[in-house]
Scaffold this motif. Structure first.
Motif, PDB file in Angstrom:
ATOM      1  N   SER A 172       0.743  -1.091   0.088  1.00 33.11           N
ATOM      2  CA  SER A 172       0.130   0.012   0.037  1.00 33.11           C
ATOM      3  C   SER A 172       0.857   1.252  -0.015  1.00 33.11           C
ATOM      4  CB  SER A 172      -0.894   0.118   1.292  1.00 33.11           C
ATOM      5  OG  SER A 172      -1.631   1.270   1.328  1.00 33.11           O
ATOM      6  N   ARG A 173       1.708   1.319   0.833  1.00 29.29           N
ATOM      7  CA  ARG A 173       2.696   2.490   1.033  1.00 29.29           C
ATOM      8  C   ARG A 173       3.651   2.535  -0.093  1.00 29.29           C
ATOM      9  NH1 ARG A 173       4.604   5.915   5.177  1.00 29.29           N
ATOM     10  NH2 ARG A 173       2.396   5.448   6.132  1.00 29.29           N
ATOM     11  N   ARG A 175       2.838   1.404  -3.372  1.00 31.36           N
ATOM     12  CA  ARG A 175       2.290   1.845  -4.427  1.00 31.36           C
ATOM     13  C   ARG A 175       2.014   3.365  -4.322  1.00 31.36           C
ATOM     14  NH1 ARG A 175      -1.994  -0.927  -3.093  1.00 31.36           N
ATOM     15  NH2 ARG A 175      -1.396  -2.985  -4.125  1.00 31.36           N
ATOM     16  N   HIS A 176       1.703   3.739  -3.358  1.00 29.61           N
ATOM     17  CA  HIS A 176       1.458   5.326  -3.029  1.00 29.61           C
ATOM     18  C   HIS A 176       2.797   6.314  -3.466  1.00 29.61           C
ATOM     19  CE1 HIS A 176      -0.053   9.100  -1.200  1.00 29.61           C
ATOM     20  NE2 HIS A 176       1.082   9.100  -0.491  1.00 29.61           N
ATOM     21  N   LYS A 179       3.607   5.766  -7.136  1.00 28.09           N
ATOM     22  CA  LYS A 179       2.927   6.591  -8.023  1.00 28.09           C
ATOM     23  C   LYS A 179       3.437   8.241  -7.822  1.00 28.09           C
ATOM     24  CE  LYS A 179      -1.943   8.243  -8.438  1.00 28.09           C
ATOM     25  NZ  LYS A 179      -3.566   7.930  -7.990  1.00 28.09           N
ATOM     26  N   LYS A 180       3.743   8.662  -6.711  1.00 27.29           N
ATOM     27  CA  LYS A 180       4.329  10.005  -6.850  1.00 27.29           C
ATOM     28  C   LYS A 180       5.768  10.135  -7.405  1.00 27.29           C
ATOM     29  CE  LYS A 180       2.311  11.629  -2.438  1.00 27.29           C
ATOM     30  NZ  LYS A 180       2.733  12.009  -1.075  1.00 27.29           N
TER      31      LYS A 180
END
Length: 183
Positions: A172-173, A175-176, A179-180
């Motif tokens: 989850s982290r 992926r976040h 993306k950034k």
């Protein structure tokens, strides 16, 4: 307050959140206790005292990161010697908080301090650490991504490499952050 009195207070707390918070507030009222906590963590002669000192420091820093500013040198010395999982998690969270404040310009860091944070966080990201340590480390690295030009490609590579075998919290982290990084 003497070191002996502070030690007695530290050793009385349990791992309950209420006790940790109470000791953190005690530390905010007695900022010189930060010196004792970091000393106990650095010397690492008593595992219980190390862990409980880290518990108190964690709660105090979450309430007021500025309490750590006068003791940055001691904090970074202690960072180099921590070994236990709970203390690594606390220090990883603290590094994340420091990196957010550094981005805002409210927690100045010298180049060697930034380099130590980056190398420690990459070590934790690559090593078989608990997921919380890895998540805090990757966020700290993302926050310090502009400190050196190699951080972004290396962080991207590490997150992509470990993504498939990692658990949901890591993914989850990651992926976040990925993306950034790609925007």
């Amino acid at each position: 307050m003497t070191e002996a009195v502070w030690t007695a207070k530290i050793l009385k707390i349990s791992s309950s959140l209420a006790d940790r918070r109470a000791m953190g507030y005690e530390l905010l009222k007695f900022p010189d206790g930060v010196i004792y906590c970091l000393h106990f963590i650095f010397e690492a002669t008593n595992k219980e005292r190390v862990t409980k000192s880290a518990f108190a420091l964690d709660q105090a820093v979450r309430s007021d990161l500025d309490i750590l500013k006068p003791h940055k040198t001691r904090f970074f010395k202690a960072l180099c010697v921590i070994e236990t999982d709970p203390v690594k998690r606390i220090f990883a969270k603290t590094l994340e908080l420091i990196s957010f404040s550094f981005l805002k310009g409210s927690f100045p860091l010298h180049k060697p301090e930034q380099e130590l944070m980056v190398s420690t966080c990459f070590d934790w990201l690559i090593a078989p650490e608990k997921v919380a340590v890895k998540v805090f480390a990757m966020q700290c690295l993302y926050n310090l991504r502009n400190a050196q030009n190699w951080i972004i490609p290396e962080l991207t590579a590490q997150l992509e490499q470990h993504f498939s075998e990692a658990g949901p919290a890591f993914q989850s982290r990651a992926r976040h952050i990925l993306k950034k990084l790609k925007n």
